[in-house]
Design a protein around this motif. Structure first.
Motif, PDB file in Angstrom:
ATOM      1  N   GLY A 206     -18.244  47.238 -50.984  1.00 17.48           N
ATOM      2  CA  GLY A 206     -18.423  47.312 -49.283  1.00 17.48           C
ATOM      3  C   GLY A 206     -18.421  45.813 -49.760  1.00 17.48           C
ATOM      4  N   GLU A 207     -18.571  44.919 -48.346  1.00 17.22           N
ATOM      5  CA  GLU A 207     -18.659  43.832 -47.806  1.00 17.22           C
ATOM      6  C   GLU A 207     -19.754  42.894 -48.723  1.00 17.22           C
ATOM      7  OE1 GLU A 207     -20.101  41.567 -44.182  1.00 17.22           O
ATOM      8  OE2 GLU A 207     -20.317  43.345 -43.590  1.00 17.22           O
ATOM      9  N   GLN A 208     -19.402  41.550 -48.884  1.00 18.15           N
ATOM     10  CA  GLN A 208     -19.893  40.733 -49.968  1.00 18.15           C
ATOM     11  C   GLN A 208     -21.178  40.031 -49.215  1.00 18.15           C
ATOM     12  OE1 GLN A 208     -20.172  41.417 -52.945  1.00 18.15           O
ATOM     13  NE2 GLN A 208     -18.147  43.409 -52.666  1.00 18.15           N
ATOM     14  N   LYS A 209     -22.476  40.159 -48.601  1.00 14.50           N
ATOM     15  CA  LYS A 209     -22.736  38.921 -48.204  1.00 14.50           C
ATOM     16  C   LYS A 209     -23.293  37.597 -48.556  1.00 14.50           C
ATOM     17  CE  LYS A 209     -25.983  42.784 -45.744  1.00 14.50           C
ATOM     18  NZ  LYS A 209     -26.813  42.690 -45.357  1.00 14.50           N
ATOM     19  N   ALA A 210     -23.156  36.877 -47.243  1.00 15.38           N
ATOM     20  CA  ALA A 210     -23.186  34.928 -47.735  1.00 15.38           C
ATOM     21  C   ALA A 210     -24.339  35.610 -46.627  1.00 15.38           C
ATOM     22  CB  ALA A 210     -21.999  34.835 -48.253  1.00 15.38           C
ATOM     23  N   TYR A 211     -24.804  33.680 -47.290  1.00 13.17           N
ATOM     24  CA  TYR A 211     -25.921  33.471 -46.119  1.00 13.17           C
ATOM     25  C   TYR A 211     -27.252  32.201 -47.577  1.00 13.17           C
ATOM     26  CZ  TYR A 211     -29.222  37.153 -49.079  1.00 13.17           C
ATOM     27  OH  TYR A 211     -29.214  37.805 -49.861  1.00 13.17           O
ATOM     28  N   VAL A 212     -28.102  31.736 -46.498  1.00  6.90           N
ATOM     29  CA  VAL A 212     -28.777  30.659 -46.725  1.00  6.90           C
ATOM     30  C   VAL A 212     -30.014  31.307 -46.937  1.00  6.90           C
ATOM     31  CG1 VAL A 212     -30.099  28.216 -46.396  1.00  6.90           C
ATOM     32  CG2 VAL A 212     -27.254  28.956 -45.599  1.00  6.90           C
ATOM     33  N   LYS A 213     -31.023  30.862 -47.725  1.00  5.61           N
ATOM     34  CA  LYS A 213     -32.572  31.256 -48.201  1.00  5.61           C
ATOM     35  C   LYS A 213     -32.800  30.034 -48.672  1.00  5.61           C
ATOM     36  CE  LYS A 213     -35.532  35.027 -50.346  1.00  5.61           C
ATOM     37  NZ  LYS A 213     -35.190  36.574 -50.518  1.00  5.61           N
ATOM     38  N   GLY A 214     -34.052  29.314 -48.386  1.00  3.58           N
ATOM     39  CA  GLY A 214     -34.634  28.585 -48.626  1.00  3.58           C
ATOM     40  C   GLY A 214     -33.335  27.096 -48.633  1.00  3.58           C
ATOM     41  N   GLN A 215     -33.648  26.789 -49.761  1.00  6.78           N
ATOM     42  CA  GLN A 215     -32.375  26.069 -50.624  1.00  6.78           C
ATOM     43  C   GLN A 215     -31.275  25.690 -50.760  1.00  6.78           C
ATOM     44  OE1 GLN A 215     -33.462  22.502 -49.578  1.00  6.78           O
ATOM     45  NE2 GLN A 215     -35.213  23.242 -48.040  1.00  6.78           N
ATOM     46  N   TYR A 216     -31.451  26.801 -51.376  1.00 14.44           N
ATOM     47  CA  TYR A 216     -29.707  27.581 -52.150  1.00 14.44           C
ATOM     48  C   TYR A 216     -29.175  28.795 -50.618  1.00 14.44           C
ATOM     49  CZ  TYR A 216     -32.590  26.624 -56.018  1.00 14.44           C
ATOM     50  OH  TYR A 216     -33.025  26.058 -57.191  1.00 14.44           O
ATOM     51  N   GLN A 217     -27.898  28.552 -51.343  1.00  9.86           N
ATOM     52  CA  GLN A 217     -27.142  29.136 -50.059  1.00  9.86           C
ATOM     53  C   GLN A 217     -26.437  30.511 -51.050  1.00  9.86           C
ATOM     54  OE1 GLN A 217     -24.519  28.747 -47.545  1.00  9.86           O
ATOM     55  NE2 GLN A 217     -24.428  31.525 -47.985  1.00  9.86           N
ATOM     56  N   ILE A 218     -26.841  32.293 -50.626  1.00  9.29           N
ATOM     57  CA  ILE A 218     -26.699  33.035 -51.437  1.00  9.29           C
ATOM     58  C   ILE A 218     -25.542  33.875 -51.721  1.00  9.29           C
ATOM     59  CG2 ILE A 218     -27.881  34.689 -52.324  1.00  9.29           C
ATOM     60  CD1 ILE A 218     -29.570  32.729 -52.634  1.00  9.29           C
ATOM     61  N   GLN A 219     -24.721  34.642 -52.152  1.00  9.70           N
ATOM     62  CA  GLN A 219     -23.570  35.515 -52.682  1.00  9.70           C
ATOM     63  C   GLN A 219     -23.995  36.813 -53.343  1.00  9.70           C
ATOM     64  OE1 GLN A 219     -20.569  34.502 -51.145  1.00  9.70           O
ATOM     65  NE2 GLN A 219     -20.326  36.543 -51.016  1.00  9.70           N
ATOM     66  N   GLU A 220     -23.862  37.310 -52.576  1.00  9.57           N
ATOM     67  CA  GLU A 220     -23.895  38.825 -52.845  1.00  9.57           C
ATOM     68  C   GLU A 220     -22.691  39.189 -53.921  1.00  9.57           C
ATOM     69  OE1 GLU A 220     -26.216  41.543 -51.013  1.00  9.57           O
ATOM     70  OE2 GLU A 220     -28.315  40.377 -50.721  1.00  9.57           O
ATOM     71  N   VAL A 221     -22.646  39.870 -55.030  1.00 10.01           N
ATOM     72  CA  VAL A 221     -21.919  40.328 -55.149  1.00 10.01           C
ATOM     73  C   VAL A 221     -22.642  42.205 -55.955  1.00 10.01           C
ATOM     74  CG1 VAL A 221     -19.693  40.761 -57.086  1.00 10.01           C
ATOM     75  CG2 VAL A 221     -21.014  38.917 -56.212  1.00 10.01           C
TER      76      VAL A 221
END
Length: 499
Positions: free
Chosen positions: A190-205
């Motif tokens: 389904g939908e792949q999430k992208a967001y910011v956490k602390g000092q990192y840009q997170i991409q979920e697959v």
């Protein structure tokens, strides 16, 4: 005389389009997501169409401060079949960062002196499952599974978290290799999430994996290469930098698959809801049934039992399956609609299927009730097109409806006065259009697709026996009956008659 009629018709068309230039007004409120990872922004767009718009001053969204706002305007002018249409729209963009679940309130927008309201929108704030610490690395890969012990036929979610430090140069090159899930049946998550956490840009697959056989299995690591500009190296012209590549790999996963203790249609914890719009209809009018199954588990590969009823034409759409992760577990919503058409009384039979509840290892039965349908005598009244599912349905098993991501508020057309110069402009445009129309080349109309023809003729089955016969043939061919032959010329004539 004929030319005069054409002139009057053209002038009327142009004039009418000018009258409606400022008539239609509407407000549409949308958000980029209704589920946001805590600490990340939500963007709200309020679009006003139809005239000069005055937006309220918004400093807080519910109890959340606004972090940014902007406004944009656009005007679109088009001409279709000699009719001029114009759309003036203004969009107010608002950004805010919610810390907990909230509801965006309704806002009132004034469009050319009239007030229009948006509907509230619910926002859910969730926590990130990405690792909190990446030890200051430029980037990192971590892999997690929603379950590490499942039964044969049971599904689980595998999520790969790609964390890239935010201070890395713009647009780094990324080459990603997915983990080896060849021991399982895998579908997209389904939908792949992208967001910011602390000092990192997170991409979920995400991957949805379904166990095929018992045993102990290993999901091998996902891998990634990131290329960033190497400022110590330039090309022979000294214009561009070289690329320096870095590599990393995620952890592996161990999955234990247990034998299935019972042979069932579903594995998980689901509930069923069925809605039917009527149990008494006129001859050849559709009865619409919608079935929804939702709960914990995977419904991607579930096939609802077919309905085969003597003397009844049955049409069904493709099942829609939405899959997501709720509280760390796989959650699915399965929706499928049916239309039943007949000229005499019939019964929609009960449908049942089994479910294995893995929590207590018990088998349960889920059922969709049967319905007795009464068909009144045939009439010659024109039928309105069927809708699947229709509004105001009779609900048999109650459950809360899933809320849409977009909220649209459409308003009625309002009539406004028109200045004398608009009438003069209408006359001038009419004369211009009459002159230009003769130079427009005519195009051959493309043959109608059978699926489009079915939609057009569907609501006119009672008009004539030949229309009913054509609809039944189209349904049969759509359902895979290769012996059915369609007269294309006759089909085209019918479609043009009701278009």
């Amino acid at each position: 005389m004929m030319n005069l009629k054409k002139l009057l018709l053209t002038l009327f068309t142009i004039g009418y389009s000018l009258f409606t230039l400022l008539n239609a007004a509407s407000v549409k409120a949308t958000v980029d997501t209704v589920e946001v990872v805590k600490g990340n922004p939500v963007t709200l767009r309020i679009k006003a169409t139809g005239g000069s718009a005055a937006f309220p001053r918004i400093l807080m969204v519910d109890t959340v401060p606004v972090t940014g706002t902007s406004t944009s305007s656009s005007r679109n002018l088009s001409m279709t079949n000699g009719s001029v249409s114009s759309e003036v729209s203004t969009t107010k963009i608002i950004q805010f960062v919610p810390e907990h679940d909230m509801t965006i309130p309704s806002y009132t927008v004034n469009i050319s002196g009239k007030k229009y309201k948006t509907d509230p929108i619910s926002i859910k704030v969730v926590k990130s499952n990405a690792p909190s610490s990446n030890n200051g690395a430029m980037f990192n890969l971590t892999m997690k599974a929603s379950k590490t012990k499942v039964r044969v036929g049971e599904s689980f979610m595998v999520t790969v978290y790609f964390a890239l430090r935010r201070d890395v140069g713009a647009s780094p090159q990324v080459q990603y290799t997915q983990p080896d899930l060849s021991d399982f049946i895998v579908t997209e998550g389904g939908e792949q999430k992208a967001y910011v956490k602390g000092q990192y840009q997170i991409q979920e697959v995400r991957y949805i994996a379904t166990a095929q056989k018992e045993g102990n299995f290993t999901v091998t690591p996902a891998r990634a290469k990131v290329g960033v500009p190497d400022r110590s190296r330039r090309d022979i012209f000294g214009m561009t930098f070289g690329t320096k590549w870095y590599q990393t790999a995620s952890n592996s996963l161990s999955i234990e698959v247990l034998p299935q203790t019972h042979d069932t249609d579903l594995i998980g914890d689901f509930k069923v809801e069925a809605k039917i719009d009527a149990q008494e209809v006129k001859a050849n009018k559709p009865v619409n049934l919608t079935v929804k199954i939702e709960g914990k588990g995977n419904l991607e590969n579930f096939e609802f039992p077919k309905y085969e009823i003597d003397g009844v034409t049955v049409y069904s759409d493709d099942a829609k399956v939405d899959t997501k992760v709720v509280d760390g577990e796989l959650y699915s919503i399965f929706t499928k609609s049916f239309a039943f058409i007949s000229d005499s009384d019939f019964t929609i039979p009960k449908r049942s299927f089994s479910m294995l509840d893995t929590k207590n290892d018990t088998v349960k039965t889920l059922s969709v009730n049967g319905y007795d349908i009464t068909v009144k005598g045939n009439t010659n009244s024109v039928a309105s097109s069927a809708q699947m599912p229709k509004e105001n349905m009779v609900q048999t098993n109650l459950s809360q409806e899933v809320k849409p991501k977009e909220v649209i508020v459409e308003k009625k057309v309002e009539v406004k006065s028109v200045a004398w110069w608009m009438l003069a402009l209408a006359f001038t445009l009419g004369m211009l259009v009459m002159y230009l129309v003769q130079f427009i080349p005519t195009r051959k109309q493309k043959p109608y697709k059978e699926s489009e023809a079915l939609k057009i003729l569907y609501g006119h089955m009672s008009d004539a026996p030949e229309v009913e016969e054509m609809v039944r043939k189209l349904y049969a061919k759509k359902n895979g009956d290769k012996s059915v032959e369609i007269d294309k010329k006759k089909l085209k004539e019918m479609v043009e008659r009701f278009s």
